[in-house]
Scaffold this motif. Sequence first.
Motif, PDB file in Angstrom:
ATOM      1  N   ARG A   1      30.717  30.264  47.510  1.00 39.11           N
ATOM      2  CA  ARG A   1      29.799  29.677  46.606  1.00 39.11           C
ATOM      3  C   ARG A   1      29.807  31.006  45.297  1.00 39.11           C
ATOM      4  N   ALA A   2      30.207  31.087  44.301  1.00 41.97           N
ATOM      5  CA  ALA A   2      30.484  31.912  42.658  1.00 41.97           C
ATOM      6  C   ALA A   2      29.144  32.276  43.069  1.00 41.97           C
ATOM      7  N   THR A   3      27.763  31.658  42.967  1.00 45.93           N
ATOM      8  CA  THR A   3      26.776  32.911  43.147  1.00 45.93           C
ATOM      9  C   THR A   3      27.262  34.240  44.111  1.00 45.93           C
ATOM     10  N   ASN A   4      27.987  33.728  45.336  1.00 44.41           N
ATOM     11  CA  ASN A   4      28.089  35.380  46.465  1.00 44.41           C
ATOM     12  C   ASN A   4      29.221  35.962  46.473  1.00 44.41           C
ATOM     13  N   TRP A   5      30.248  35.511  44.891  1.00 48.71           N
ATOM     14  CA  TRP A   5      31.407  36.014  44.159  1.00 48.71           C
ATOM     15  C   TRP A   5      31.550  37.022  43.543  1.00 48.71           C
ATOM     16  N   ASP A   6      30.537  37.962  43.506  1.00 49.77           N
ATOM     17  CA  ASP A   6      30.822  38.800  42.436  1.00 49.77           C
ATOM     18  C   ASP A   6      31.693  40.487  42.065  1.00 49.77           C
ATOM     19  N   PRO A   7      32.514  39.893  41.331  1.00 51.51           N
ATOM     20  CA  PRO A   7      34.083  40.449  41.448  1.00 51.51           C
ATOM     21  C   PRO A   7      33.857  42.431  40.936  1.00 51.51           C
ATOM     22  N   ASN A   8      32.536  42.774  41.189  1.00 48.43           N
ATOM     23  CA  ASN A   8      32.533  44.260  40.973  1.00 48.43           C
ATOM     24  C   ASN A   8      32.039  44.660  42.174  1.00 48.43           C
ATOM     25  N   GLY A   9      32.655  44.419  43.108  1.00 47.81           N
ATOM     26  CA  GLY A   9      32.320  44.827  44.468  1.00 47.81           C
ATOM     27  C   GLY A   9      31.312  44.844  45.120  1.00 47.81           C
ATOM     28  N   LEU A  10      30.640  43.470  44.804  1.00 48.62           N
ATOM     29  CA  LEU A  10      29.235  43.338  45.627  1.00 48.62           C
ATOM     30  C   LEU A  10      28.914  42.069  46.461  1.00 48.62           C
ATOM     31  N   GLY A  11      29.630  41.297  46.095  1.00 48.82           N
ATOM     32  CA  GLY A  11      30.199  40.038  46.688  1.00 48.82           C
ATOM     33  C   GLY A  11      31.007  39.822  47.585  1.00 48.82           C
ATOM     34  N   SER A  12      32.264  38.736  47.696  1.00 53.88           N
ATOM     35  CA  SER A  12      32.770  38.876  48.871  1.00 53.88           C
ATOM     36  C   SER A  12      34.501  38.788  48.055  1.00 53.88           C
ATOM     37  N   ALA A  13      34.580  38.874  46.329  1.00 51.61           N
ATOM     38  CA  ALA A  13      35.540  39.269  45.977  1.00 51.61           C
ATOM     39  C   ALA A  13      36.505  39.927  46.277  1.00 51.61           C
ATOM     40  N   GLU A  14      36.265  41.539  47.013  1.00 50.00           N
ATOM     41  CA  GLU A  14      37.097  42.625  47.221  1.00 50.00           C
ATOM     42  C   GLU A  14      37.526  42.075  48.731  1.00 50.00           C
ATOM     43  N   LYS A  15      37.273  41.361  49.168  1.00 49.97           N
ATOM     44  CA  LYS A  15      37.209  41.037  50.914  1.00 49.97           C
ATOM     45  C   LYS A  15      38.073  39.836  50.873  1.00 49.97           C
ATOM     46  N   CYS A  16      39.262  40.695  52.204  1.00 44.03           N
ATOM     47  CA  CYS A  16      39.793  39.498  52.064  1.00 44.03           C
ATOM     48  C   CYS A  16      39.456  38.211  52.560  1.00 44.03           C
ATOM     49  N   ASP A  17      38.741  37.900  53.395  1.00 46.20           N
ATOM     50  CA  ASP A  17      38.443  36.406  54.312  1.00 46.20           C
ATOM     51  C   ASP A  17      37.386  36.313  53.987  1.00 46.20           C
ATOM     52  N   VAL A  18      36.452  35.662  53.549  1.00 52.00           N
ATOM     53  CA  VAL A  18      35.127  34.902  54.133  1.00 52.00           C
ATOM     54  C   VAL A  18      34.662  33.815  55.043  1.00 52.00           C
TER      55      VAL A  18
ATOM     56  N   ILE B   1      30.320  21.041  44.479  1.00 48.54           N
ATOM     57  CA  ILE B   1      29.862  20.236  43.447  1.00 48.54           C
ATOM     58  C   ILE B   1      29.209  21.163  42.769  1.00 48.54           C
ATOM     59  N   GLY B   2      29.873  21.970  41.507  1.00 49.25           N
ATOM     60  CA  GLY B   2      29.617  22.725  40.360  1.00 49.25           C
ATOM     61  C   GLY B   2      30.759  24.229  40.551  1.00 49.25           C
ATOM     62  N   ASP B   3      29.991  25.037  40.582  1.00 50.86           N
ATOM     63  CA  ASP B   3      30.202  26.616  39.858  1.00 50.86           C
ATOM     64  C   ASP B   3      31.006  27.331  41.041  1.00 50.86           C
ATOM     65  N   TYR B   4      31.462  26.942  41.939  1.00 46.46           N
ATOM     66  CA  TYR B   4      32.762  27.992  42.971  1.00 46.46           C
ATOM     67  C   TYR B   4      33.771  28.267  42.831  1.00 46.46           C
ATOM     68  N   VAL B   5      34.245  28.701  43.642  1.00 43.19           N
ATOM     69  CA  VAL B   5      35.378  29.787  43.551  1.00 43.19           C
ATOM     70  C   VAL B   5      36.275  29.422  45.293  1.00 43.19           C
ATOM     71  N   GLY B   6      37.912  28.977  44.845  1.00 35.23           N
ATOM     72  CA  GLY B   6      38.396  28.674  45.868  1.00 35.23           C
ATOM     73  C   GLY B   6      39.544  30.247  46.104  1.00 35.23           C
ATOM     74  N   ARG B   7      39.869  29.782  47.608  1.00 29.63           N
ATOM     75  CA  ARG B   7      40.516  31.122  48.540  1.00 29.63           C
ATOM     76  C   ARG B   7      41.726  30.465  49.233  1.00 29.63           C
ATOM     77  N   VAL B   8      42.600  31.408  48.851  1.00 24.22           N
ATOM     78  CA  VAL B   8      43.624  30.966  50.447  1.00 24.22           C
ATOM     79  C   VAL B   8      43.171  32.737  50.906  1.00 24.22           C
ATOM     80  N   THR B   9      43.925  33.041  51.852  1.00 22.19           N
ATOM     81  CA  THR B   9      44.244  34.236  53.249  1.00 22.19           C
ATOM     82  C   THR B   9      44.755  34.407  53.758  1.00 22.19           C
ATOM     83  N   TYR B  10      46.571  35.063  53.797  1.00 25.54           N
ATOM     84  CA  TYR B  10      47.403  35.113  54.714  1.00 25.54           C
ATOM     85  C   TYR B  10      47.251  35.657  55.632  1.00 25.54           C
ATOM     86  N   SER B  11      47.674  35.635  57.124  1.00 25.74           N
ATOM     87  CA  SER B  11      47.115  36.879  58.200  1.00 25.74           C
ATOM     88  C   SER B  11      48.794  37.593  58.212  1.00 25.74           C
ATOM     89  N   LEU B  12      49.212  38.272  57.930  1.00 21.21           N
ATOM     90  CA  LEU B  12      50.248  38.930  57.864  1.00 21.21           C
ATOM     91  C   LEU B  12      50.441  40.088  59.021  1.00 21.21           C
TER      92      LEU B  12
END
Length: 222
Positions: free
Chosen positions: A168-185, A193-204
């Motif tokens: 959910r984009a509402t939980n995706w704060d890019p200023n360090g307060l949401g999940s943007a800075e984390k590698c997986d959620v 449907i609506g304002d969302y974001v997508g993520r791919v996380t590789y486990s190295l």
Amino acid sequence: MKVCVDDDGSIREFQSPAGKQQVTTAANYEGYALCSGTGANLKVHGHDSGQDDQGFGLSSVDQPGGVGTFPLNIVRNTTDGKFAITQVFSRDTSERVFTVVMTVKNLTGAPITGVKLARYFNGDIDGSAANDVYSRTLDTVWGTQGPTGNGLALFAKSSTSHTTRVERATNWDPNGLGSAEKCDVTGYNGTAIGDYVGRVTYSLGTINAGASKTVSIVYRRL
């Protein structure tokens, strides 16, 4: 297809032939995060969401074919001295794809375990997030214009263990307060449907002292 990459290695614009910006330029953009460990031991070594950038030092940029051309090579070290990340960007307009090859190198004298590398994007497929439809498979996160229409897909090209997420984009704060800075959620499972974001996380996994691991992601215009 027009793509704009900033000198820190995040995509600021991804424009369709019709002129629609498919990575939103209004607030949150596109980027990457590098982490190690899990749970209470999770360490975010660096993240760059385009709008916010923490944990990485200055970038070294190389364009062998000249300014404004691809391939584009960008190298950055984490400010904690643990890692270097090299990103190589290339474009295939005939296939409507944009590839990012990412190499993570352990700069220390000891193994680092639980290394994860994430790539994420906030799509704005037709200039409005209201009718964008997000979904995912095991390898791909999709953002398309609903009910059917053009879109943008983030595809995990490498066979390395990975997860895909719709958030959910509402939980995706890019200023360090949401999940943007984390590698997986946990993410949002299902069609959104609506304002969302997508993520791919590789486990190295474990990267030994002085060693590197490389993975690739692909953005594909639909």
